[in-house]
Design a protein around this motif. Structure first.
Motif, PDB file in Angstrom:
ATOM      1  N   ASP A 262       0.914  -1.142   0.174  1.00 10.36           N
ATOM      2  CA  ASP A 262      -0.076   0.112   0.045  1.00 10.36           C
ATOM      3  C   ASP A 262       0.829   1.286  -0.150  1.00 10.36           C
ATOM      4  O   ASP A 262       1.964   1.271   0.589  1.00 10.36           O
ATOM      5  CB  ASP A 262      -1.024  -0.070   1.239  1.00 10.36           C
ATOM      6  CG  ASP A 262      -1.954  -1.187   1.434  1.00 10.36           C
ATOM      7  OD1 ASP A 262      -1.979  -1.940   0.317  1.00 10.36           O
ATOM      8  OD2 ASP A 262      -2.451  -1.250   2.453  1.00 10.36           O
ATOM      9  N   VAL A 263       0.390   2.349  -0.657  1.00  5.78           N
ATOM     10  CA  VAL A 263       0.867   3.629  -0.512  1.00  5.78           C
ATOM     11  C   VAL A 263       0.162   4.819  -0.213  1.00  5.78           C
ATOM     12  O   VAL A 263      -1.256   4.809  -0.556  1.00  5.78           O
ATOM     13  CB  VAL A 263       1.371   4.099  -2.021  1.00  5.78           C
ATOM     14  CG1 VAL A 263       1.903   5.501  -2.213  1.00  5.78           C
ATOM     15  CG2 VAL A 263       2.496   2.985  -2.618  1.00  5.78           C
ATOM     16  N   ARG A 264       0.404   5.572   0.711  1.00  6.70           N
ATOM     17  CA  ARG A 264      -0.276   6.419   1.313  1.00  6.70           C
ATOM     18  C   ARG A 264       0.167   7.617   0.504  1.00  6.70           C
ATOM     19  O   ARG A 264       1.077   8.173  -0.013  1.00  6.70           O
ATOM     20  CB  ARG A 264       0.146   6.971   2.830  1.00  6.70           C
ATOM     21  CG  ARG A 264      -0.344   8.190   3.409  1.00  6.70           C
ATOM     22  CD  ARG A 264      -1.791   8.182   3.733  1.00  6.70           C
ATOM     23  NE  ARG A 264      -1.758   7.509   4.963  1.00  6.70           N
ATOM     24  CZ  ARG A 264      -3.380   6.835   5.339  1.00  6.70           C
ATOM     25  NH1 ARG A 264      -4.422   7.441   4.373  1.00  6.70           N
ATOM     26  NH2 ARG A 264      -3.470   6.090   6.440  1.00  6.70           N
ATOM     27  N   CYS A 265      -1.209   8.369   0.166  1.00  4.27           N
ATOM     28  CA  CYS A 265      -1.053   9.590  -0.556  1.00  4.27           C
ATOM     29  C   CYS A 265      -1.622  10.738   0.114  1.00  4.27           C
ATOM     30  O   CYS A 265      -2.807  10.528   0.744  1.00  4.27           O
ATOM     31  CB  CYS A 265      -1.859   9.457  -1.984  1.00  4.27           C
ATOM     32  SG  CYS A 265      -1.196   7.983  -2.980  1.00  4.27           S
ATOM     33  N   GLY A 266      -1.036  11.746   0.257  1.00  8.53           N
ATOM     34  CA  GLY A 266      -1.643  12.883   1.167  1.00  8.53           C
ATOM     35  C   GLY A 266      -1.439  14.179   0.500  1.00  8.53           C
ATOM     36  O   GLY A 266      -0.272  14.434  -0.291  1.00  8.53           O
TER      37      GLY A 266
END
Length: 514
Positions: A262-266
């Protein structure tokens, strides 16, 4: 006559007896009050009540319980948290975690190794790694990224594995106070029964939304902006060991590998322009306004979560300087005590530093019911924490302001100067990244680098020749730089921030190799 003498001697004997009894009783009275805590412990009561079992509450419970304290932790919800913040552990935080004997809590949660940043601005990109050589840092210079809830659950499990820790689900409603001293808490347990718990010391560690801090400290919390984020699942970044930071518009955009899949995008937004999530405006804003600013190697992953309907979360960013409690018998910690902008992800690191300092200062006290001795400990704690906390507070809030895009030529020059300085390599990059990573908590070093960035920005602004307009913008840029620093000098204390001795003592005491 003889009768009168007998009466006088009798009266004198009575007065002397009364005075002896009164003085003896007064001498015994204070120890008796002070020894209430020891009696409470012998009767099975806790030494410490901790409100909140997040990162701070759980870590503190473990540290105090290892020292033989009986700890009662009350947490509103013991299910795994689903927070978006608290996902990045800086290298300095990992060192402090190991000092607390909690480093194994990063295992088994699919935590990802981070070796530094990759910065992007106006089509350019450059690495900014944590310094590996010559860093005077006694631990592996890398961070960890993970789902916050998994980490919190591991900390709770480790704390509750000790027999003298009682972890209970309940909602604390109020503090029990007597003559300016906090004696315990009133809370509703999991069976919805109103109950009261008493202990010589209460620690409030219930986060940024604390409903207890208003009665204890100056609640000067200030909302700055909002972090909007979501997770793109089943994908992996080309450089998973880097936190990817894009200096875009209106502010920064970030991507990092939060788990192996998973990749966190913010990204950061402000209240004057906040698209609605419910009617799809936010998704459109991401696709049309933010995604085009990303390099092609990141854009697909950034859009993946939006296309697949990922749950978009919003978290306000807050700033609050630390102030000591007005009441005795209580300590406030974590985001209930001190907050800074999360741009440099230093919140957990500062909190772990506070816990390490506090637990060591409390160690020699046999009786936590002695409010005078505990108050002295708290005052010492407030000074000792300054090298780490003031460095993180100042850097986090200053960097967050530099990241905001602006049409103001002076502010944009500062922004460009910061990018150039961070990515120039050598001493500049290593020095700044050591500050970012908590590897060198030294406010004087931060002040030096801030002025170096300012001078570098002015030099670029005056090139190729110093016209009157450029000189004017340079003077304004100096004003921008001072505004980044002066409020923190006032809030943190000039002496504490400028003293090299405090920083040296902190490093030697709390960051030295075991």
């Amino acid at each position: 006559m003889a009768f009168m003498e007998v009466c006088l001697w009798t009266l004198l004997a009575f007065v002397l007896t009364w005075m002896t009894y009164h003085v003896t009783n007064r001498r015994k009275k204070t120890p008796k009050l002070v020894d209430t805590a020891a009696q409470e412990r012998r009767d099975g009561g806790p030494d410490v009540i901790i409100v909140g079992a997040g990162v701070g509450g759980s870590a503190l419970a473990y540290a105090l319980a290892k020292d033989g304290r009986r700890v009662h932790v009350i947490e509103r919800n013991l299910r795994e948290p689903e927070r978006m913040m608290g996902e990045f552990m800086q290298p300095g935080g990992r060192l402090l975690l190991s000092k607390l004997d909690l480093q194994d809590c990063l295992e088994g949660i699919d935590a990802q190794k981070v070796t530094g940043l990759t910065l992007y601005k106006d089509g350019e990109e450059a690495p900014a790694p944590f310094p590996v050589e010559g860093n005077n840092f006694p631990y592996e210079p890398s961070g960890r990224i993970f789902y916050n809830g998994r980490f919190v659950q591991r900390l709770r499990q480790k704390a509750s594995s000790l027999p003298n820790v009682w972890l209970e689900e309940g909602t604390v409603r109020s503090l029990v106070e007597e003559n300016g001293v906090i004696k315990g808490v009133t809370y509703k347990n999991s069976s919805s029964q109103e109950t009261t718990a008493f202990a010589p010391l209460t620690v409030v560690c219930d986060g940024c939304y604390s409903n207890l801090r208003r009665s204890l400290i100056d609640d000067n919390a200030e909302n700055i902006s909002y972090i909007v984020g979501y997770v793109s699942k089943n994908c992996r970044l080309e450089e998973p060991e880097k936190l990817h930071l894009i200096m875009g518009k209106p502010s920064f955009i970030m991507l990092y590998q939060i788990s192996s899949t998973d990749v966190r995008c913010g990204f950061e937004l402000f209240s004057n322009h906040f698209p609605s999530i419910a009617n799809g405006e936010m998704a459109s804003f991401v696709k049309n306004n933010l995604a085009p600013q990303l390099p092609s190697k990141l854009r697909k992953i950034f859009l993946k979560g939006i296309v697949e309907g990922a749950n978009i979360k919003v978290t306000p960013t807050k700033r609050m300087s630390a102030t000591l409690s007005r009441k005795k018998g209580v300590i406030v910690l974590g985001d209930a005590f001190n907050m800074r902008h999360p741009a440099i992800a230093s919140g957990m690191m500062v909190l772990l530093s506070d816990i390490l300092i506090l637990s060591r200062l409390l160690q020699p006290l046999g009786n936590l019911g002695d409010t005078n001795k505990v108050s002295k400990v708290i005052n010492s704690f407030y000074v000792i924490r300054k090298p780490m906390s003031s460095t993180a507070n100042t850097l986090g809030n200053a960097f967050s302001q530099v990241l905001v895009a602006s049409t103001d030529q002076a502010k944009e020059a500062m922004r460009q100067g910061c990018y150039d300085y961070l990515t120039s390599g050598g001493f500049r990059t290593s020095g700044m990244m050591a500050l970012f990573g908590g590897m060198n908590p030294r406010p004087l070093s931060l002040i030096y680098h801030l002025f170096a960035i300012t001078l570098s920005s002015i030099r670029q602004l005056l090139s190729p020749f110093p016209s009157p307009l450029r000189i004017w913008h340079s003077l304004r840029l100096c004003g921008v730089s001072l505004k980044l620093l002066i409020p923190h000098l006032k809030a943190e204390g000039v002496i504490q921030m400028m003293s090299p001795t405090n920083a040296a003592v902190y490093r030697k005491t709390y960051m030295a190799a075991v």
